[in-house]
Design a protein around this motif. Structure first.
Motif, PDB file in Angstrom:
ATOM      1  N   THR A  38       4.168  18.737  23.542  1.00  0.00           N
ATOM      2  CA  THR A  38       3.135  19.432  24.372  1.00  0.00           C
ATOM      3  C   THR A  38       1.849  19.115  23.954  1.00  0.00           C
ATOM      4  OG1 THR A  38       4.656  21.678  24.646  1.00  0.00           O
ATOM      5  CG2 THR A  38       2.255  21.806  24.722  1.00  0.00           C
ATOM      6  N   ILE A  39       1.618  18.826  22.843  1.00  0.00           N
ATOM      7  CA  ILE A  39       0.164  18.313  22.121  1.00  0.00           C
ATOM      8  C   ILE A  39      -0.201  17.050  22.760  1.00  0.00           C
ATOM      9  CG2 ILE A  39      -0.828  17.654  19.993  1.00  0.00           C
ATOM     10  CD1 ILE A  39       0.362  19.825  18.407  1.00  0.00           C
ATOM     11  N   SER A  40       0.956  16.255  22.640  1.00  0.00           N
ATOM     12  CA  SER A  40       0.831  14.751  23.434  1.00  0.00           C
ATOM     13  C   SER A  40       0.672  14.996  24.812  1.00  0.00           C
ATOM     14  CB  SER A  40       2.104  13.934  23.173  1.00  0.00           C
ATOM     15  OG  SER A  40       2.488  13.974  21.617  1.00  0.00           O
ATOM     16  N   GLN A  41       1.052  15.935  25.637  1.00  0.00           N
ATOM     17  CA  GLN A  41       0.666  16.092  26.879  1.00  0.00           C
ATOM     18  C   GLN A  41      -0.762  16.062  27.021  1.00  0.00           C
ATOM     19  OE1 GLN A  41       3.394  18.950  29.059  1.00  0.00           O
ATOM     20  NE2 GLN A  41       2.173  18.759  30.838  1.00  0.00           N
ATOM     21  N   VAL A  42      -1.150  17.263  26.248  1.00  0.00           N
ATOM     22  CA  VAL A  42      -2.567  17.598  26.350  1.00  0.00           C
ATOM     23  C   VAL A  42      -3.566  16.431  25.885  1.00  0.00           C
ATOM     24  CG1 VAL A  42      -4.640  19.211  25.457  1.00  0.00           C
ATOM     25  CG2 VAL A  42      -2.211  20.042  25.948  1.00  0.00           C
ATOM     26  N   ASN A  43      -3.277  15.623  24.855  1.00  0.00           N
ATOM     27  CA  ASN A  43      -3.892  14.463  24.552  1.00  0.00           C
ATOM     28  C   ASN A  43      -3.921  13.477  25.296  1.00  0.00           C
ATOM     29  OD1 ASN A  43      -4.650  15.543  22.009  1.00  0.00           O
ATOM     30  ND2 ASN A  43      -2.893  14.819  20.851  1.00  0.00           N
ATOM     31  N   GLU A  44      -2.928  13.500  26.235  1.00  0.00           N
ATOM     32  CA  GLU A  44      -2.480  12.289  27.378  1.00  0.00           C
ATOM     33  C   GLU A  44      -3.492  12.597  28.445  1.00  0.00           C
ATOM     34  OE1 GLU A  44      -1.472   8.699  29.223  1.00  0.00           O
ATOM     35  OE2 GLU A  44      -1.346   9.313  26.997  1.00  0.00           O
ATOM     36  N   SER A  45      -3.617  13.904  28.817  1.00  0.00           N
ATOM     37  CA  SER A  45      -4.421  14.336  29.867  1.00  0.00           C
ATOM     38  C   SER A  45      -6.062  13.866  29.592  1.00  0.00           C
ATOM     39  CB  SER A  45      -4.273  15.777  29.954  1.00  0.00           C
ATOM     40  OG  SER A  45      -5.060  16.603  29.173  1.00  0.00           O
ATOM     41  N   ILE A  46      -6.416  14.061  28.311  1.00  0.00           N
ATOM     42  CA  ILE A  46      -7.773  13.824  28.086  1.00  0.00           C
ATOM     43  C   ILE A  46      -8.028  12.387  28.147  1.00  0.00           C
ATOM     44  CG2 ILE A  46      -9.324  14.010  26.178  1.00  0.00           C
ATOM     45  CD1 ILE A  46      -8.326  16.722  25.273  1.00  0.00           C
ATOM     46  N   HIS A  47      -7.052  11.553  27.664  1.00  0.00           N
ATOM     47  CA  HIS A  47      -7.264   9.970  27.520  1.00  0.00           C
ATOM     48  C   HIS A  47      -7.492   9.580  29.023  1.00  0.00           C
ATOM     49  CE1 HIS A  47      -7.203   9.514  23.253  1.00  0.00           C
ATOM     50  NE2 HIS A  47      -6.138  10.127  23.224  1.00  0.00           N
ATOM     51  N   THR A  48      -6.534   9.911  29.736  1.00  0.00           N
ATOM     52  CA  THR A  48      -6.314   9.807  31.248  1.00  0.00           C
ATOM     53  C   THR A  48      -7.530  10.496  32.096  1.00  0.00           C
ATOM     54  OG1 THR A  48      -4.721  11.229  31.792  1.00  0.00           O
ATOM     55  CG2 THR A  48      -4.035   9.104  31.201  1.00  0.00           C
ATOM     56  N   ARG A  49      -8.211  11.124  31.623  1.00  0.00           N
ATOM     57  CA  ARG A  49      -9.290  11.940  32.381  1.00  0.00           C
ATOM     58  C   ARG A  49      -8.849  12.976  33.438  1.00  0.00           C
ATOM     59  NH1 ARG A  49     -11.062  10.516  28.016  1.00  0.00           N
ATOM     60  NH2 ARG A  49     -12.769   8.996  27.698  1.00  0.00           N
ATOM     61  N   GLN A  50      -7.398  13.359  33.250  1.00  0.00           N
ATOM     62  CA  GLN A  50      -6.781  14.325  34.265  1.00  0.00           C
ATOM     63  C   GLN A  50      -6.696  15.661  33.741  1.00  0.00           C
ATOM     64  OE1 GLN A  50      -6.170  13.162  37.333  1.00  0.00           O
ATOM     65  NE2 GLN A  50      -7.293  11.111  36.637  1.00  0.00           N
ATOM     66  N   PRO A  51      -6.819  16.684  34.621  1.00  0.00           N
ATOM     67  CA  PRO A  51      -6.511  18.004  34.275  1.00  0.00           C
ATOM     68  C   PRO A  51      -4.886  18.534  33.846  1.00  0.00           C
ATOM     69  CG  PRO A  51      -7.008  18.063  36.554  1.00  0.00           C
ATOM     70  CD  PRO A  51      -7.137  16.580  36.040  1.00  0.00           C
ATOM     71  N   CYS A  52      -4.731  19.495  33.037  1.00  0.00           N
ATOM     72  CA  CYS A  52      -3.203  19.588  32.982  1.00  0.00           C
ATOM     73  C   CYS A  52      -3.118  21.157  32.236  1.00  0.00           C
ATOM     74  CB  CYS A  52      -2.385  18.738  31.850  1.00  0.00           C
ATOM     75  SG  CYS A  52      -2.801  19.048  29.878  1.00  0.00           S
ATOM     76  N   THR A  53      -2.028  21.607  32.700  1.00  0.00           N
ATOM     77  CA  THR A  53      -1.774  23.168  32.183  1.00  0.00           C
ATOM     78  C   THR A  53      -0.435  23.059  31.464  1.00  0.00           C
ATOM     79  OG1 THR A  53      -3.105  24.018  33.901  1.00  0.00           O
ATOM     80  CG2 THR A  53      -1.629  25.490  32.841  1.00  0.00           C
ATOM     81  N   VAL A  54      -0.419  23.734  30.140  1.00  0.00           N
ATOM     82  CA  VAL A  54       0.659  23.865  29.368  1.00  0.00           C
ATOM     83  C   VAL A  54       0.858  25.171  28.755  1.00  0.00           C
ATOM     84  CG1 VAL A  54       0.650  21.283  28.693  1.00  0.00           C
ATOM     85  CG2 VAL A  54      -0.446  22.938  27.266  1.00  0.00           C
ATOM     86  N   ARG A  55       2.303  25.721  28.291  1.00  0.00           N
ATOM     87  CA  ARG A  55       2.080  26.777  27.580  1.00  0.00           C
ATOM     88  C   ARG A  55       2.514  26.402  25.810  1.00  0.00           C
ATOM     89  NH1 ARG A  55       6.786  30.275  26.002  1.00  0.00           N
ATOM     90  NH2 ARG A  55       6.081  32.443  25.775  1.00  0.00           N
ATOM     91  N   ILE A  56       1.856  26.708  25.164  1.00  0.00           N
ATOM     92  CA  ILE A  56       1.740  26.136  23.922  1.00  0.00           C
ATOM     93  C   ILE A  56       1.793  27.267  22.728  1.00  0.00           C
ATOM     94  CG2 ILE A  56      -0.547  26.053  23.559  1.00  0.00           C
ATOM     95  CD1 ILE A  56      -0.351  23.423  22.091  1.00  0.00           C
ATOM     96  N   LEU A  57       2.337  27.012  21.641  1.00  0.00           N
ATOM     97  CA  LEU A  57       2.302  28.155  20.569  1.00  0.00           C
ATOM     98  C   LEU A  57       1.418  27.789  19.582  1.00  0.00           C
ATOM     99  CD1 LEU A  57       4.012  30.322  19.057  1.00  0.00           C
ATOM    100  CD2 LEU A  57       5.034  28.544  17.781  1.00  0.00           C
TER     101      LEU A  57
END
Length: 402
Positions: free
Chosen positions: A309-328
Protein backbone atom coordinates in the motif's frame (compact mmCIF):
# COMPACT_ATOMS: atom_id res chain seq x y z
CA UNK A 1 -14.65 31.02 17.97
CA UNK A 2 -12.20 33.41 19.58
CA UNK A 3 -12.80 37.10 18.99
CA UNK A 4 -10.53 39.27 16.87
CA UNK A 5 -9.58 41.31 19.94
CA UNK A 6 -8.65 38.16 21.83
CA UNK A 7 -6.40 37.01 18.99
CA UNK A 8 -4.70 40.40 18.87
CA UNK A 9 -4.04 40.35 22.61
CA UNK A 10 -2.62 36.84 22.35
CA UNK A 11 -0.41 37.88 19.45
CA UNK A 12 2.01 39.46 21.90
CA UNK A 13 1.45 37.79 25.27
CA UNK A 14 1.92 34.28 23.84
CA UNK A 15 5.21 35.13 22.13
CA UNK A 16 6.88 37.68 24.40
CA UNK A 17 7.00 38.49 28.08
CA UNK A 18 4.54 40.94 29.65
CA UNK A 19 7.03 43.82 29.60
CA UNK A 20 7.63 43.90 25.85
CA UNK A 21 5.06 46.65 25.17
CA UNK A 22 6.64 48.95 27.75
CA UNK A 23 10.07 48.33 26.25
CA UNK A 24 8.84 49.02 22.73
CA UNK A 25 7.12 52.22 23.85
CA UNK A 26 10.48 53.54 25.10
CA UNK A 27 12.02 53.30 21.64
CA UNK A 28 12.17 56.68 19.82
CA UNK A 29 10.87 55.33 16.50
CA UNK A 30 7.68 55.51 14.44
CA UNK A 31 6.63 51.92 13.81
CA UNK A 32 3.86 49.36 13.79
CA UNK A 33 3.83 45.58 14.26
CA UNK A 34 1.33 43.45 12.36
CA UNK A 35 0.31 39.79 12.61
CA UNK A 36 -0.07 37.97 9.26
CA UNK A 37 -1.51 34.91 11.02
CA UNK A 38 -4.68 36.78 12.05
CA UNK A 39 -7.40 37.31 9.46
CA UNK A 40 -6.94 40.70 7.80
CA UNK A 41 -3.28 41.06 8.83
CA UNK A 42 -4.10 43.64 11.54
CA UNK A 43 -1.86 46.01 13.45
CA UNK A 44 -1.20 44.56 16.92
CA UNK A 45 1.17 47.27 18.18
CA UNK A 46 1.69 50.95 17.30
CA UNK A 47 4.44 53.02 18.87
CA UNK A 48 3.77 56.36 20.54
CA UNK A 49 5.87 58.11 17.90
CA UNK A 50 3.82 56.59 15.09
CA UNK A 51 0.52 57.58 16.70
CA UNK A 52 1.74 61.14 17.22
CA UNK A 53 3.01 61.37 13.64
CA UNK A 54 -0.30 60.19 12.13
CA UNK A 55 -2.67 61.84 14.62
CA UNK A 56 -4.52 58.64 15.54
CA UNK A 57 -5.21 57.18 18.96
CA UNK A 58 -4.14 53.65 19.85
CA UNK A 59 -7.76 52.48 19.86
CA UNK A 60 -8.26 53.75 16.32
CA UNK A 61 -5.26 51.84 14.97
CA UNK A 62 -5.02 48.49 16.78
CA UNK A 63 -6.88 45.81 14.84
CA UNK A 64 -6.91 47.79 11.59
CA UNK A 65 -5.08 46.96 8.40
CA UNK A 66 -2.18 49.12 7.17
CA UNK A 67 -4.20 50.34 4.21
CA UNK A 68 -6.10 52.73 6.51
CA UNK A 69 -3.21 55.19 6.11
CA UNK A 70 -3.34 55.19 2.32
CA UNK A 71 -5.25 57.67 0.21
CA UNK A 72 -5.98 58.90 -3.31
CA UNK A 73 -2.37 59.77 -4.15
CA UNK A 74 -0.72 56.71 -2.64
CA UNK A 75 1.30 55.07 -5.38
CA UNK A 76 -0.22 51.72 -6.37
CA UNK A 77 3.10 50.33 -7.51
CA UNK A 78 4.60 50.94 -4.08
CA UNK A 79 1.62 49.21 -2.48
CA UNK A 80 2.08 46.24 -4.81
CA UNK A 81 5.75 46.03 -3.86
CA UNK A 82 4.78 45.86 -0.19
CA UNK A 83 2.15 43.27 -0.95
CA UNK A 84 4.69 41.10 -2.79
CA UNK A 85 7.18 41.44 0.07
CA UNK A 86 4.54 40.16 2.49
CA UNK A 87 3.73 37.27 0.20
CA UNK A 88 7.39 36.36 -0.21
CA UNK A 89 8.12 37.04 3.48
CA UNK A 90 11.05 39.35 2.85
CA UNK A 91 12.19 42.82 3.93
CA UNK A 92 11.51 45.91 1.82
CA UNK A 93 12.38 49.62 1.74
CA UNK A 94 10.18 51.93 -0.31
CA UNK A 95 9.14 55.58 -0.36
CA UNK A 96 5.43 55.80 0.39
CA UNK A 97 2.84 58.56 0.52
CA UNK A 98 0.54 58.13 3.52
CA UNK A 99 -2.20 60.27 5.05
CA UNK A 100 -2.63 61.59 8.56
CA UNK A 101 -5.93 61.43 10.39
CA UNK A 102 -6.80 64.99 9.30
CA UNK A 103 -6.27 64.05 5.65
CA UNK A 104 -2.85 65.68 5.19
CA UNK A 105 -0.48 63.61 3.02
CA UNK A 106 3.15 63.06 3.93
CA UNK A 107 6.05 61.15 2.43
CA UNK A 108 7.95 58.58 4.45
CA UNK A 109 10.64 55.95 4.15
CA UNK A 110 8.74 52.69 4.74
CA UNK A 111 10.96 49.84 5.92
CA UNK A 112 9.26 46.51 6.68
CA UNK A 113 10.89 43.33 7.94
CA UNK A 114 9.49 39.90 8.91
CA UNK A 115 9.95 38.38 12.38
CA UNK A 116 10.57 34.62 12.28
CA UNK A 117 9.97 31.95 14.89
CA UNK A 118 13.17 30.05 15.65
CA UNK A 119 11.10 26.98 16.50
CA UNK A 120 9.58 26.31 13.10
CA UNK A 121 10.77 29.16 10.84
CA UNK A 122 7.33 30.65 10.24
CA UNK A 123 6.65 34.39 10.10
CA UNK A 124 4.84 35.50 13.23
CA UNK A 125 4.97 39.30 12.82
CA UNK A 126 6.02 42.08 10.47
CA UNK A 127 7.72 45.22 11.81
CA UNK A 128 7.16 48.37 9.74
CA UNK A 129 9.22 51.50 10.49
CA UNK A 130 8.18 54.86 9.02
CA UNK A 131 10.77 57.63 8.77
CA UNK A 132 9.36 60.98 7.52
CA UNK A 133 11.17 62.18 4.40
CA UNK A 134 12.43 65.76 4.49
CA UNK A 135 11.27 67.12 1.16
CA UNK A 136 13.06 69.79 -0.78
CA UNK A 137 10.77 70.99 -3.54
CA UNK A 138 7.30 72.07 -4.45
CA UNK A 139 4.09 70.70 -3.08
CA UNK A 140 5.02 70.92 0.61
CA UNK A 141 2.45 71.47 3.31
CA UNK A 142 2.74 74.39 5.70
CA UNK A 143 0.65 75.23 8.75
CA UNK A 144 -1.98 77.15 6.76
CA UNK A 145 -2.04 75.02 3.62
CA UNK A 146 0.11 73.70 0.80
CA UNK A 147 3.11 75.60 -0.51
CA UNK A 148 3.61 75.68 -4.27
CA UNK A 149 6.83 77.17 -5.63
CA UNK A 150 7.30 79.02 -2.37
CA UNK A 151 3.77 80.50 -2.33
CA UNK A 152 1.35 79.30 0.33
CA UNK A 153 -2.12 78.34 -0.84
CA UNK A 154 -4.85 79.86 1.29
CA UNK A 155 -7.03 77.67 3.48
CA UNK A 156 -10.22 77.95 1.45
CA UNK A 157 -8.39 76.70 -1.66
CA UNK A 158 -7.28 73.64 0.27
CA UNK A 159 -10.64 73.01 1.94
CA UNK A 160 -12.22 71.07 -0.93
CA UNK A 161 -9.30 68.68 -1.07
CA UNK A 162 -9.31 68.31 2.71
CA UNK A 163 -12.99 67.31 2.64
CA UNK A 164 -12.28 64.86 -0.17
CA UNK A 165 -9.42 63.26 1.73
CA UNK A 166 -11.44 63.13 4.92
CA UNK A 167 -14.18 61.22 3.13
CA UNK A 168 -11.56 58.87 1.75
CA UNK A 169 -10.15 58.31 5.25
CA UNK A 170 -13.58 57.33 6.57
CA UNK A 171 -14.12 54.92 3.71
CA UNK A 172 -10.76 53.25 4.22
CA UNK A 173 -11.09 53.00 8.00
CA UNK A 174 -14.54 51.44 7.82
CA UNK A 175 -13.32 48.29 6.10
CA UNK A 176 -10.05 47.15 7.59
CA UNK A 177 -10.55 43.39 7.82
CA UNK A 178 -9.34 42.30 4.41
CA UNK A 179 -7.77 39.06 3.26
CA UNK A 180 -3.97 38.91 3.57
CA UNK A 181 -2.44 39.70 0.21
CA UNK A 182 -5.32 42.03 -0.62
CA UNK A 183 -5.34 44.01 2.62
CA UNK A 184 -2.72 46.47 1.45
CA UNK A 185 -4.51 47.21 -1.82
CA UNK A 186 -6.40 50.48 -2.10
CA UNK A 187 -8.32 51.05 -5.30
CA UNK A 188 -8.74 54.78 -5.37
CA UNK A 189 -11.87 56.16 -6.97
CA UNK A 190 -10.23 59.58 -7.23
CA UNK A 191 -7.67 60.31 -9.93
CA UNK A 192 -6.97 63.95 -9.12
CA UNK A 193 -7.22 66.40 -6.26
CA UNK A 194 -8.06 69.95 -7.22
CA UNK A 195 -6.17 72.49 -5.18
CA UNK A 196 -3.65 69.92 -3.94
CA UNK A 197 -0.27 69.26 -5.47
CA UNK A 198 1.58 66.16 -4.36
CA UNK A 199 4.68 64.91 -6.12
CA UNK A 200 4.39 61.48 -7.76
CA UNK A 201 7.64 60.31 -6.22
CA UNK A 202 9.85 61.40 -3.37
CA UNK A 203 13.17 59.67 -2.91
CA UNK A 204 14.49 59.20 0.61
CA UNK A 205 18.05 60.21 1.39
CA UNK A 206 20.69 57.69 2.45
CA UNK A 207 20.51 59.14 5.96
CA UNK A 208 16.76 58.46 6.13
CA UNK A 209 17.22 54.94 4.79
CA UNK A 210 19.91 54.28 7.37
CA UNK A 211 17.67 55.62 10.15
CA UNK A 212 14.99 53.13 9.13
CA UNK A 213 17.46 50.22 9.02
CA UNK A 214 18.85 51.10 12.45
CA UNK A 215 15.35 51.30 13.89
CA UNK A 216 14.41 47.89 12.47
CA UNK A 217 17.52 46.27 13.95
CA UNK A 218 16.91 47.78 17.38
CA UNK A 219 13.24 46.76 17.41
CA UNK A 220 14.14 43.21 16.39
CA UNK A 221 16.70 43.10 19.20
CA UNK A 222 14.03 44.05 21.74
CA UNK A 223 11.62 41.41 20.41
CA UNK A 224 14.35 38.75 20.45
CA UNK A 225 15.27 39.62 24.06
CA UNK A 226 11.71 39.44 25.37
CA UNK A 227 11.01 36.22 23.44
CA UNK A 228 13.85 34.56 25.37
CA UNK A 229 11.91 35.06 28.60
CA UNK A 230 9.03 32.92 27.28
CA UNK A 231 11.20 30.34 25.50
CA UNK A 232 9.51 31.13 22.16
CA UNK A 233 12.54 32.58 20.43
CA UNK A 234 12.26 34.91 17.45
CA UNK A 235 14.78 36.23 14.96
CA UNK A 236 15.06 38.66 12.08
CA UNK A 237 16.26 35.83 9.83
CA UNK A 238 14.66 32.51 9.08
CA UNK A 239 15.95 29.32 10.66
CA UNK A 240 14.57 26.74 8.21
CA UNK A 241 13.79 23.19 9.19
CA UNK A 242 16.12 20.73 7.51
CA UNK A 243 14.55 19.24 4.39
CA UNK A 244 11.50 21.48 4.55
CA UNK A 245 10.60 24.33 2.25
CA UNK A 246 8.35 26.51 4.40
CA UNK A 247 5.12 27.91 3.06
CA UNK A 248 4.26 31.61 2.79
CA UNK A 249 2.07 32.90 5.60
CA UNK A 250 -0.68 33.81 3.12
CA UNK A 251 -0.95 30.20 1.97
CA UNK A 252 -0.90 28.86 5.53
CA UNK A 253 -3.76 31.16 6.48
CA UNK A 254 -5.84 29.94 3.54
CA UNK A 255 -5.05 26.31 4.29
CA UNK A 256 -5.89 26.87 7.96
CA UNK A 257 -9.53 27.47 7.04
CA UNK A 258 -9.86 23.90 5.71
CA UNK A 259 -11.21 21.85 8.61
CA UNK A 260 -10.46 18.33 7.34
CA UNK A 261 -7.43 16.13 8.06
CA UNK A 262 -4.72 16.55 5.42
CA UNK A 263 -1.02 17.20 4.85
CA UNK A 264 0.83 18.97 2.04
CA UNK A 265 4.06 17.37 0.86
CA UNK A 266 6.97 18.44 -1.33
CA UNK A 267 7.26 15.87 -4.14
CA UNK A 268 10.58 17.25 -5.36
CA UNK A 269 12.64 16.21 -2.33
CA UNK A 270 13.92 12.66 -1.93
CA UNK A 271 11.97 11.82 1.23
CA UNK A 272 8.89 13.79 0.10
CA UNK A 273 8.60 15.64 3.44
CA UNK A 274 5.48 17.18 4.91
CA UNK A 275 5.47 20.99 4.64
CA UNK A 276 2.00 21.62 6.09
CA UNK A 277 -0.27 19.70 8.45
CA UNK A 278 -3.85 20.71 9.25
CA UNK A 279 -5.16 20.98 12.80
CA UNK A 280 -7.55 18.11 12.12
CA UNK A 281 -4.62 15.90 11.08
CA UNK A 282 -2.81 16.73 14.32
CA UNK A 283 -5.95 15.92 16.33
CA UNK A 284 -6.39 12.63 14.48
CA UNK A 285 -2.80 11.46 14.95
CA UNK A 286 -1.93 13.00 18.33
CA UNK A 287 1.26 14.64 17.06
CA UNK A 288 2.33 18.26 17.58
CA UNK A 289 2.99 20.33 14.48
CA UNK A 290 6.76 20.51 15.03
CA UNK A 291 6.83 16.70 15.24
CA UNK A 292 5.23 16.42 11.79
CA UNK A 293 6.82 19.11 9.63
CA UNK A 294 9.87 17.87 7.74
CA UNK A 295 9.06 14.17 8.24
CA UNK A 296 8.36 11.70 5.46
CA UNK A 297 4.75 11.56 4.33
CA UNK A 298 4.64 7.84 5.30
CA UNK A 299 5.81 8.36 8.89
CA UNK A 300 2.43 7.16 10.23
CA UNK A 301 3.11 3.64 8.96
CA UNK A 302 4.22 0.88 11.31
CA UNK A 303 5.08 -2.80 11.54
CA UNK A 304 1.61 -3.96 10.50
CA UNK A 305 1.15 -1.48 7.66
CA UNK A 306 0.97 -3.17 4.28
CA UNK A 307 4.17 -2.27 2.42
CA UNK A 308 2.46 -2.73 -0.95
CA UNK A 309 0.00 0.00 0.00
CA UNK A 310 2.88 2.35 0.83
CA UNK A 311 4.51 1.52 -2.50
CA UNK A 312 1.26 2.31 -4.29
CA UNK A 313 1.12 5.79 -2.72
CA UNK A 314 4.80 6.47 -3.48
CA UNK A 315 4.36 5.34 -7.07
CA UNK A 316 1.40 7.66 -7.56
CA UNK A 317 3.50 10.61 -6.39
CA UNK A 318 6.44 9.68 -8.61
CA UNK A 319 4.15 9.37 -11.63
CA UNK A 320 2.23 12.54 -10.62
CA UNK A 321 -1.09 10.68 -10.55
CA UNK A 322 -3.84 10.66 -7.89
CA UNK A 323 -4.63 7.51 -5.92
CA UNK A 324 -6.88 6.32 -3.09
CA UNK A 325 -5.97 3.52 -0.64
CA UNK A 326 -7.10 2.08 2.67
CA UNK A 327 -4.12 2.06 5.02
CA UNK A 328 -3.31 1.14 8.62
CA UNK A 329 -1.68 4.05 10.46
CA UNK A 330 -0.18 4.59 13.90
CA UNK A 331 -0.92 7.50 16.20
CA UNK A 332 1.67 9.19 18.40
CA UNK A 333 0.69 6.89 21.30
CA UNK A 334 1.17 3.90 18.95
CA UNK A 335 -2.51 2.99 18.80
CA UNK A 336 -3.62 2.05 15.31
CA UNK A 337 -6.42 3.30 13.09
CA UNK A 338 -7.54 2.67 9.54
CA UNK A 339 -7.89 5.59 7.19
CA UNK A 340 -8.95 6.20 3.62
CA UNK A 341 -5.97 8.08 2.17
CA UNK A 342 -6.37 10.07 -1.02
CA UNK A 343 -3.24 11.58 -2.63
CA UNK A 344 -3.52 14.13 -5.42
CA UNK A 345 -1.17 16.55 -7.22
CA UNK A 346 -1.73 20.29 -6.68
CA UNK A 347 -0.85 22.60 -9.55
CA UNK A 348 -0.08 26.29 -9.32
CA UNK A 349 -1.40 29.07 -11.55
CA UNK A 350 1.08 28.20 -14.32
CA UNK A 351 -0.16 24.59 -14.43
CA UNK A 352 2.94 23.00 -12.92
CA UNK A 353 2.77 20.66 -9.92
CA UNK A 354 3.75 22.55 -6.78
CA UNK A 355 2.73 20.06 -4.06
CA UNK A 356 0.92 16.82 -3.35
CA UNK A 357 -1.96 16.79 -0.89
CA UNK A 358 -2.78 13.70 1.16
CA UNK A 359 -6.23 13.64 2.74
CA UNK A 360 -6.81 11.25 5.65
CA UNK A 361 -10.39 10.26 6.50
CA UNK A 362 -10.64 7.84 9.42
CA UNK A 363 -12.35 4.63 8.34
CA UNK A 364 -15.14 3.59 10.70
CA UNK A 365 -14.82 -0.02 9.54
CA UNK A 366 -18.10 -0.06 7.70
CA UNK A 367 -20.19 1.57 10.41
CA UNK A 368 -23.31 3.27 9.11
CA UNK A 369 -22.89 7.01 8.71
CA UNK A 370 -25.37 9.58 9.96
CA UNK A 371 -27.71 11.01 7.34
CA UNK A 372 -25.98 14.42 7.10
CA UNK A 373 -22.41 13.06 7.10
CA UNK A 374 -20.49 13.32 3.84
CA UNK A 375 -18.89 10.22 2.39
CA UNK A 376 -15.07 9.93 2.57
CA UNK A 377 -14.90 10.45 -1.17
CA UNK A 378 -16.81 13.73 -1.05
CA UNK A 379 -14.76 14.97 1.91
CA UNK A 380 -11.53 14.21 0.08
CA UNK A 381 -12.65 15.87 -3.14
CA UNK A 382 -13.70 18.95 -1.17
CA UNK A 383 -10.30 19.22 0.53
CA UNK A 384 -8.37 18.72 -2.71
CA UNK A 385 -10.42 21.42 -4.41
CA UNK A 386 -9.95 23.89 -1.55
CA UNK A 387 -6.18 23.29 -1.46
CA UNK A 388 -5.89 23.80 -5.21
CA UNK A 389 -7.75 27.10 -5.01
CA UNK A 390 -5.49 28.28 -2.16
CA UNK A 391 -2.28 27.43 -4.02
CA UNK A 392 -3.35 28.82 -7.38
CA UNK A 393 -4.60 32.06 -5.91
CA UNK A 394 -1.08 32.91 -4.76
CA UNK A 395 0.38 32.54 -8.27
CA UNK A 396 3.32 30.63 -6.86
CA UNK A 397 6.32 29.41 -8.84
CA UNK A 398 6.66 26.06 -10.59
CA UNK A 399 7.47 24.13 -7.46
CA UNK A 400 8.77 24.67 -3.96
CA UNK A 401 12.03 22.83 -4.39
CA UNK A 402 12.60 22.19 -8.04
Amino acid sequence: MESQLGLIQKSFCMQYSNWVCEALDELPYNFTITDPCIYGHPIVFASKGFLKMCGYSKEEVIGKNGRMFQGPKTNRRSVMEIREAIREEKAIQVSLLNYRRDGRPFWMMFHMSPVFSKEDGRVIHFVAVQVPIVRRGRGMYSGGGFVRNGVSLCKHEFKSAEILMGACRREVCSNSMVELGHGLMFDSAVDSDEGVEVEDTCEASQVEKQKASTAINNILSVLAHYSELTGRLVSGSRCSLQGTNLLPSALKISLGRIKQSFVLIDPYLSDMPIVYASDAFLNLTGYARHEVLGRSHIFLSGSDTDTSTISQVNESIHTRQPCTVRILNYREDRTTFWSILHASPVRNASGKIAYFVEVHVEDDDGKEREGNTLSPELKQLGVVGAVKVAVRSLSMGPGPSK
